[in-house]
Design a protein around this motif. Structure first.
Motif, PDB file in Angstrom:
ATOM      1  N   ASN A   1       0.817  -1.208   0.000  1.00  0.00           N
ATOM      2  CA  ASN A   1       0.000   0.000   0.000  1.00  0.00           C
ATOM      3  C   ASN A   1       0.854   1.262   0.000  1.00  0.00           C
ATOM      4  OD1 ASN A   1      -2.632   1.324   0.202  1.00  0.00           O
ATOM      5  ND2 ASN A   1      -2.015   1.870   2.277  1.00  0.00           N
ATOM      6  N   ARG A   2       2.077   1.170   0.534  1.00  0.00           N
ATOM      7  CA  ARG A   2       2.929   2.351   0.671  1.00  0.00           C
ATOM      8  C   ARG A   2       3.992   2.484  -0.397  1.00  0.00           C
ATOM      9  NH1 ARG A   2       6.269   2.338   4.167  1.00  0.00           N
ATOM     10  NH2 ARG A   2       6.254   0.173   4.831  1.00  0.00           N
TER      11      ARG A   2
ATOM     12  N   THR B   1       8.676   5.024  -2.258  1.00  0.00           N
ATOM     13  CA  THR B   1       7.280   5.274  -1.915  1.00  0.00           C
ATOM     14  C   THR B   1       6.476   5.477  -3.195  1.00  0.00           C
ATOM     15  OG1 THR B   1       7.672   7.661  -1.692  1.00  0.00           O
ATOM     16  CG2 THR B   1       7.850   6.329   0.298  1.00  0.00           C
ATOM     17  N   ASN B   2       5.214   5.048  -3.180  1.00  0.00           N
ATOM     18  CA  ASN B   2       4.376   5.275  -4.352  1.00  0.00           C
ATOM     19  C   ASN B   2       3.838   6.700  -4.337  1.00  0.00           C
ATOM     20  OD1 ASN B   2       2.220   5.248  -2.506  1.00  0.00           O
ATOM     21  ND2 ASN B   2       1.785   3.091  -2.888  1.00  0.00           N
ATOM     22  N   ARG B   3       3.095   7.047  -5.368  1.00  0.00           N
ATOM     23  CA  ARG B   3       2.622   8.418  -5.530  1.00  0.00           C
ATOM     24  C   ARG B   3       1.798   8.883  -4.329  1.00  0.00           C
ATOM     25  NH1 ARG B   3       1.460  11.707 -10.067  1.00  0.00           N
ATOM     26  NH2 ARG B   3      -0.080  13.305  -9.584  1.00  0.00           N
ATOM     27  N   ARG B   4       0.815   8.069  -3.945  1.00  0.00           N
ATOM     28  CA  ARG B   4      -0.073   8.458  -2.855  1.00  0.00           C
ATOM     29  C   ARG B   4       0.701   8.662  -1.556  1.00  0.00           C
ATOM     30  NH1 ARG B   4      -2.621   6.497   1.404  1.00  0.00           N
ATOM     31  NH2 ARG B   4      -1.571   4.499   1.173  1.00  0.00           N
ATOM     32  N   THR B   5       1.588   7.728  -1.244  1.00  0.00           N
ATOM     33  CA  THR B   5       2.347   7.831   0.003  1.00  0.00           C
ATOM     34  C   THR B   5       3.275   9.033  -0.015  1.00  0.00           C
ATOM     35  OG1 THR B   5       2.288   5.422   0.254  1.00  0.00           O
ATOM     36  CG2 THR B   5       3.921   6.611   1.548  1.00  0.00           C
TER      37      THR B   5
ATOM     38  N   LEU C   1       2.924  11.882  -1.632  1.00  0.00           N
ATOM     39  CA  LEU C   1       2.153  13.120  -1.480  1.00  0.00           C
ATOM     40  C   LEU C   1       1.696  13.304  -0.039  1.00  0.00           C
ATOM     41  CD1 LEU C   1       0.017  13.038  -4.761  1.00  0.00           C
ATOM     42  CD2 LEU C   1       2.109  14.335  -4.308  1.00  0.00           C
ATOM     43  N   VAL C   2       1.258  12.217   0.595  1.00  0.00           N
ATOM     44  CA  VAL C   2       0.812  12.303   1.992  1.00  0.00           C
ATOM     45  C   VAL C   2       1.972  12.678   2.910  1.00  0.00           C
ATOM     46  CG1 VAL C   2      -0.040  10.958   3.954  1.00  0.00           C
ATOM     47  CG2 VAL C   2      -1.137  10.733   1.724  1.00  0.00           C
TER      48      VAL C   2
ATOM     49  N   ARG D   1       3.350  16.287   2.314  1.00  0.00           N
ATOM     50  CA  ARG D   1       2.473  17.314   2.893  1.00  0.00           C
ATOM     51  C   ARG D   1       2.676  17.407   4.402  1.00  0.00           C
ATOM     52  NH1 ARG D   1      -1.348  15.573  -1.326  1.00  0.00           N
ATOM     53  NH2 ARG D   1      -1.606  17.365  -2.737  1.00  0.00           N
TER      54      ARG D   1
ATOM     55  N   ASP E   1       6.139   1.537  -4.127  1.00  0.00           N
ATOM     56  CA  ASP E   1       6.078   1.167  -5.536  1.00  0.00           C
ATOM     57  C   ASP E   1       6.716  -0.209  -5.685  1.00  0.00           C
ATOM     58  OD1 ASP E   1       5.952   1.580  -8.478  1.00  0.00           O
ATOM     59  OD2 ASP E   1       8.126   1.681  -8.274  1.00  0.00           O
TER      60      ASP E   1
END
Length: 250
Positions: free
Chosen positions: A85-86, A94-98, A100-101, A104, A88
């Motif tokens: 989930n975290r 880290t993948n895109r979603r992780t 960005l989170v 931020r 790639d």
């Protein structure tokens, strides 16, 4: 106290956990047997203690080993799902979603500048895929990810946004540190062709750099780096365009 015991228990192997459960069950059963037989049948105490221990071990060990094994597999599965989930799955970044989170969060926690952001794109990657196959393309991306990891500090955040695009947040970094990391990364990437056996073409990257300004959100920071990346791409690729707009040629 209980928390420390639980942590020690969880650190054991499945076999160790099963043995610990059986030992606890045996001690508990023997203590109850001691109390009971001390009152009613003291002449048979030793024999019945032995029999009680054997029965508990015979019944409890296979059951505890089975259930502890299932529990361990569930823990491993949960860890694997969390990793998937975290991260790639191709590069281990880290993948895109992780990204960005996490980025931020780092920006929100920064009192001043959060650091320098690098927007990285592998040059002519479609040509590599078309001419040499997707397996070669994947190998190139894996090596780019490995090169990224080797060039940044543990506190820095690196991710793959998708395709051949990567991004790095150098925490608390200045222009000079970002320039050193970019140049080191660019040189490592140029060596990838020899590592993966890609003949007739050097692997190169273009990098756009932006500096986080106090109060600036991640979207604005990414946009600034993306603009500099566009300049690097249109200026001939294998280039670094720094936060101050200066172009570093190959």
């Amino acid at each position: 106290m209980i928390g420390a015991i639980a942590a020690r228990f969880n650190s054991l192997s499945v076999l160790g956990q099963a043995c610990a459960i059986v030992a606890a069950a045996t001690i508990g059963a023997d203590l109850l047997t001691l109390v009971f037989y001390a009152i009613f049948f003291s002449d048979r105490l030793l024999l019945d203690l032995l029999l009680t221990s054997l029965i508990v071990v015979a019944v409890a060990f296979p059951l505890s080993y089975f259930f502890m094994g299932r529990s361990a597999r569930l823990v491993d599965l949960a860890a694997e799902l969390d990793r998937a989930n975290r991260l790639d799955d191709l590069t281990g970044l880290t993948n895109r979603r992780t990204f960005l989170v996490e980025a931020r969060k780092l920006i929100a926690a920064a009192h001043e500048s959060a650091g320098m952001l690098l927007f990285i794109d592998a040059d002519h990657f479609k040509v590599i895929n078309d001419r040499h196959g997707h397996a070669m393309g994947d190998a190139v991306l894996r090596e780019v990810g490995a090169a990224l990891k080797s060039c940044i500090a543990e506190a820095d955040l690196a991710g793959r946004l998708g395709g051949e695009e990567f991004v790095v947040l150098l925490r608390g970094a200045c222009h000079e540190k970002a320039a050193l990391v970019c140049e080191r990364l660019r040189r490592k990437v140029r060596a990838i062709s020899g590592i993966v056996g890609l003949s007739g073409r050097d692997v190169t990257i273009s990098i756009g750099v932006s500096k986080h300004q106090p109060g600036q959100d991640l979207d604005a920071l990414l946009l600034a780096a993306d603009r500099n990346l566009y300049v690097a791409k249109t200026s001939g690729r294998d280039r670094i365009v720094h936060a101050d707009g200066k172009l570093a040629a190959a």
